[in-house]
Design a protein around this motif. Structure first.
Motif, PDB file in Angstrom:
ATOM      1  N   MET A 118      14.455  25.167 -31.421  1.00  0.00           N
ATOM      2  CA  MET A 118      14.703  23.858 -30.820  1.00  0.00           C
ATOM      3  C   MET A 118      16.177  23.529 -30.957  1.00  0.00           C
ATOM      4  O   MET A 118      16.793  23.980 -31.893  1.00  0.00           O
ATOM      5  CB  MET A 118      13.874  22.781 -31.531  1.00  0.00           C
ATOM      6  N   PRO A 119      16.824  22.816 -30.136  1.00  0.00           N
ATOM      7  CA  PRO A 119      16.369  22.103 -28.941  1.00  0.00           C
ATOM      8  C   PRO A 119      16.394  22.956 -27.675  1.00  0.00           C
ATOM      9  O   PRO A 119      15.952  22.509 -26.636  1.00  0.00           O
ATOM     10  CB  PRO A 119      17.349  20.946 -28.824  1.00  0.00           C
ATOM     11  N   ARG A 120      16.917  24.195 -27.784  1.00  0.00           N
ATOM     12  CA  ARG A 120      16.970  25.066 -26.601  1.00  0.00           C
ATOM     13  C   ARG A 120      15.577  25.280 -26.019  1.00  0.00           C
ATOM     14  O   ARG A 120      15.394  25.263 -24.802  1.00  0.00           O
ATOM     15  CB  ARG A 120      17.583  26.411 -26.956  1.00  0.00           C
ATOM     16  N   PHE A 121      14.598  25.492 -26.873  1.00  0.00           N
ATOM     17  CA  PHE A 121      13.246  25.767 -26.402  1.00  0.00           C
ATOM     18  C   PHE A 121      12.667  24.575 -25.645  1.00  0.00           C
ATOM     19  O   PHE A 121      11.981  24.745 -24.638  1.00  0.00           O
ATOM     20  CB  PHE A 121      12.344  26.156 -27.575  1.00  0.00           C
ATOM     21  N   ALA A 122      12.943  23.362 -26.103  1.00  0.00           N
ATOM     22  CA  ALA A 122      12.470  22.173 -25.379  1.00  0.00           C
ATOM     23  C   ALA A 122      13.093  22.108 -23.993  1.00  0.00           C
ATOM     24  O   ALA A 122      12.424  21.784 -23.008  1.00  0.00           O
ATOM     25  CB  ALA A 122      12.808  20.913 -26.174  1.00  0.00           C
ATOM     26  N   PHE A 123      14.372  22.439 -23.899  1.00  0.00           N
ATOM     27  CA  PHE A 123      15.055  22.478 -22.605  1.00  0.00           C
ATOM     28  C   PHE A 123      14.438  23.538 -21.696  1.00  0.00           C
ATOM     29  O   PHE A 123      14.217  23.306 -20.503  1.00  0.00           O
ATOM     30  CB  PHE A 123      16.548  22.745 -22.830  1.00  0.00           C
ATOM     31  N   VAL A 124      14.122  24.697 -22.255  1.00  0.00           N
ATOM     32  CA  VAL A 124      13.495  25.777 -21.489  1.00  0.00           C
ATOM     33  C   VAL A 124      12.117  25.348 -20.992  1.00  0.00           C
ATOM     34  O   VAL A 124      11.746  25.632 -19.848  1.00  0.00           O
ATOM     35  CB  VAL A 124      13.397  27.060 -22.347  1.00  0.00           C
TER      36      VAL A 124
END
Length: 74
Positions: free
Chosen positions: A43-49
């Motif tokens: 997170m937070p990259r995964f939430a954006f993905v």
């Protein structure tokens, strides 16, 4: 015997299935672009993905539905 001139019936379940297929394609394409790296799930990259892959599913899903169910010959 089916009538060749009959219209295709809309199916919400088929549309949902098409959107899930589109989500899987989009999600794995984004993961592949990162080289299948474990950092992809941080997170937070995964939430954006997740947001982008859902947006991709909303765009691509109806196209898949059209190809699989509307555009086919009966």
């Amino acid at each position: 015997m089916s009538n060749k001139n009959s219209q295709n019936q809309f199916s919400a379940w088929r549309l949902i299935l098409s959107m899930v297929i589109a989500w899987v394609i989009t999600f794995f394409a984004m993961w592949a672009a990162r080289g299948f790296d474990q950092d992809f799930f941080i997170m937070p990259r995964f939430a954006f993905v997740l947001v982008l892959s859902v947006a991709g599913a909303i765009i691509i899903g109806p196209a898949i539905y059209g190809i699989l169910y509307i555009g086919r010959k009966k």
